[in-house]
Design an enzyme around this catalytic site. Structure first.
Site, short mmCIF file in Angstrom:
data_model
loop_
_atom_site.label_atom_id
_atom_site.label_comp_id
_atom_site.label_asym_id
_atom_site.label_seq_id
_atom_site.Cartn_x
_atom_site.Cartn_y
_atom_site.Cartn_z
N ASP A 43 0.82 -1.23 0.00
CA ASP A 43 0.00 0.00 0.00
C ASP A 43 0.85 1.26 0.00
OD1 ASP A 43 0.70 -0.34 2.73
OD2 ASP A 43 -1.34 0.02 3.49
N GLY A 128 -2.52 -6.06 18.53
CA GLY A 128 -1.24 -6.70 18.19
C GLY A 128 -1.37 -7.97 17.39
N ALA A 129 -2.56 -8.23 16.86
CA ALA A 129 -2.76 -9.47 16.09
C ALA A 129 -2.65 -9.23 14.60
CB ALA A 129 -4.13 -10.06 16.42
N GLY A 130 -2.34 -7.99 14.21
CA GLY A 130 -2.24 -7.68 12.79
C GLY A 130 -3.62 -7.59 12.14
N LEU A 131 -4.65 -7.31 12.95
CA LEU A 131 -6.02 -7.25 12.42
C LEU A 131 -6.56 -5.82 12.44
CD1 LEU A 131 -7.42 -10.50 14.12
CD2 LEU A 131 -6.53 -10.24 11.79
N SER A 132 -5.65 -4.86 12.57
CA SER A 132 -5.99 -3.44 12.45
C SER A 132 -6.84 -2.88 13.57
CB SER A 132 -6.72 -3.18 11.13
OG SER A 132 -5.82 -3.02 10.14
N GLU A 166 -2.43 8.55 12.07
CA GLU A 166 -1.50 7.50 12.50
C GLU A 166 -0.06 7.84 12.09
OE1 GLU A 166 -3.08 3.70 12.63
OE2 GLU A 166 -1.16 2.73 12.96
N ASP A 178 -5.61 -0.15 5.80
CA ASP A 178 -6.43 -0.55 6.95
C ASP A 178 -7.60 0.41 7.17
OD1 ASP A 178 -4.39 -2.32 7.06
OD2 ASP A 178 -3.52 -1.62 8.94
N TYR A 227 8.75 -1.72 10.86
CA TYR A 227 7.80 -1.36 9.79
C TYR A 227 8.29 -0.10 9.07
CZ TYR A 227 3.49 -0.12 7.41
OH TYR A 227 2.56 0.21 6.44
C1 GAF Z 1 0.00 -2.52 8.48
C2 GAF Z 1 -0.17 -1.13 7.91
F1 GAF Z 1 -0.95 -0.36 8.74
C3 GAF Z 1 -0.79 -1.17 6.51
O1 GAF Z 1 -0.83 0.13 5.95
C4 GAF Z 1 -0.01 -2.12 5.59
O2 GAF Z 1 1.20 -1.53 5.18
C5 GAF Z 1 0.23 -3.46 6.28
O3 GAF Z 1 0.79 -3.31 7.59
C6 GAF Z 1 1.16 -4.33 5.48
O4 GAF Z 1 0.59 -4.67 4.27
O5 GAF Z 1 -1.25 -3.12 8.69
#
Ligand code: GAF
Length: 397
Positions: A43, A128-132, A166, A178, A227
């Site tokens: 993204d 923290g689960a990567g689920l936004s 963010e 997200d 990241y």
């Molecule tokens: C996180 C970020 F918030 C997203 O924008 C995206 O980059 C993702 O990592 C990785 O694909 O969720």
């Protein structure tokens, strides 16, 4: 927990909590978390993503105040912050409240006048689960702040404001995926987004499959640095390649052939990052086509390739995620498995035959616990709708 049917008890709970705290009836908003089916770390490279909203929400109850203050109470942290609006003085505090106060700050920066407001926040997206979970807080807050202030701002613009909150307030240089899917998600559909033009298209997820989320229980630290470092490495790749390809603005603009021809301009790390992004963008476009033609096997194959690329080229996986994918690959009914979200822990997304979804989740969860000693939570899902004001009538249905 089976999240095929969204949890509708949240509205009542949060409305009651708001009444107890602020002695008034609120209006309640909610925004979902997400899984990403494919298109990871593309993204912020102006590329393509294919996420779906899931039936876990951040709930925000909102009610007016007579003064110009924004008071935010967090149900999880049992903590409250109070800030003055219209002063231009909103600053990060490096605490939970930055996600919502940041949205207010960004709206004010954009010239939008907010009314004084009480907010009560209850997040049910696992942190923290990567689920936004972060995006769900930002998006629910943004809807509450703008609608309660009588402002009408389009969902795409609002998603961008949340992303900026963010980036600038929290300090995590995330892309738009997200916040966008939390705003625009649709039940039973994944959303293919071109992160440059912000054009999007829905693709149905067939009734015959389920999205199974397996949480490793290992928490990532996205804001920490890895990241943001990946993002810098991609920017470095673009700067280096631009010496030979002056028209490019993002890795999105580079073809695989160009990358190979000019690979000597790149450090080994920058080359690997760029190669992942170039291939991943192609996988999203091909994957979209596979889904549209009902070729789930082919889509699953792209998911597997995506995981390997995130592990070996982008280097954002971890032993627990790799194990979870390996265990998934041994089960029947699986089309494809991969890590989802930013990485460094968090969850995997598995595309599984509907009939096999429950036994799949159980077997993977047990095998993971046996190997690691860590409890694994699993969720059997279908895509959910995006953020909304939740009316009691809707709940009663
Ligand atoms: C996180 C970020 F918030 C997203 O924008 C995206 O980059 C993702 O990592 C990785 O694909 O969720």
């Amino acid at each position: 927990m089976d999240t095929l049917y969204p949890n509708m008890t949240g509205w009542k709970t949060i409305a009651e909590k708001f009444r107890a705290k602020f002695d008034a009836n609120p209006r309640v908003y909610r925004a979902p978390g997400r899984v990403n089916l494919i298109g990871e770390h593309t993204d912020y490279n102006d590329g393509f993503v294919l996420p779906a909203a899931i039936g876990f929400y951040c709930w925000v109850a909102a009610g007016p105040r007579r003064d110009d203050k924004l008071v935010v109470y967090s149900d999880e942290f049992r903590d409250q912050v109070e800030v003055g609006l219209s002063t231009g003085a909103l600053r990060p505090s490096r605490t939970w409240s930055d996600y919502s106060v940041g949205v207010a700050a960004q709206l004010e920066k954009g010239g939008f006048k907010l009314s004084g407001m009480n907010l009560l926040i209850h997040g049910e997206v696992p942190i923290g689960a990567g689920l936004s979970s972060s995006a769900s807080i930002e998006v629910a807050t943004a809807l509450a702040l703008t609608q309660e202030s009588g402002l009408s701002i389009g969902r795409t613009q609002l998603a961008g404001i949340c992303q900026q909150a963010e980036n600038e307030f929290v300090g995590m240089r995330c892309g738009i995926m997200d916040q966008f899917i939390s705003m625009h998600g649709r039940a039973n559909r994944a959303l293919m987004l071109d992160c440059r033009s912000l054009q999007f298209e829905f693709v149905p997820i067939p009734e015959s499959v389920r999205l199974v989320i397996c949480n490793t229980g290992v928490k990532h630290k996205l804001a920490g640095g890895e990241y943001n470092r990946r993002r810098e490495e991609c920017e470095e790749a673009v700067r280096s390649l631009a010496k030979a390809l002056p028209g490019i603005h993002a890795v999105r603009d580079v073809s695989r052939e160009q990358l190979e021809v000019h690979s000597e301009l790149l450090s080994e790390v920058a080359y690997k990052r760029a190669l992942h992004v170039v291939n991943e963008n192609e996988r999203v476009l091909n994957g979209m086509e596979a889904l549209q033609t009902g070729d789930l096997q082919r889509f699953g194959q792209y998911m597997s390739e995506s995981h390997l690329s995130l592990r070996d080229l982008f280097e954002v996986s971890c032993p627990e995620l790799d194990l979870m994918v390996e265990l998934a690959n041994r089960q029947s009914g699986l089309y494809g498995a991969r890590m989802t979200g930013g990485g460094f822990g968090g969850a995997t997304i598995n595309l599984v035959d509907a009939q096999c979804a429950a036994p799949f989740a159980e077997s993977v969860s047990k095998a993971y616990r046996d190997k690691t000693g860590i409890a694994c939570t699993t969720h059997v899902c279908m895509p959910a709708d995006g953020a909304s004001l939740v009316e009691p009538a809707e709940i009663a249905r």
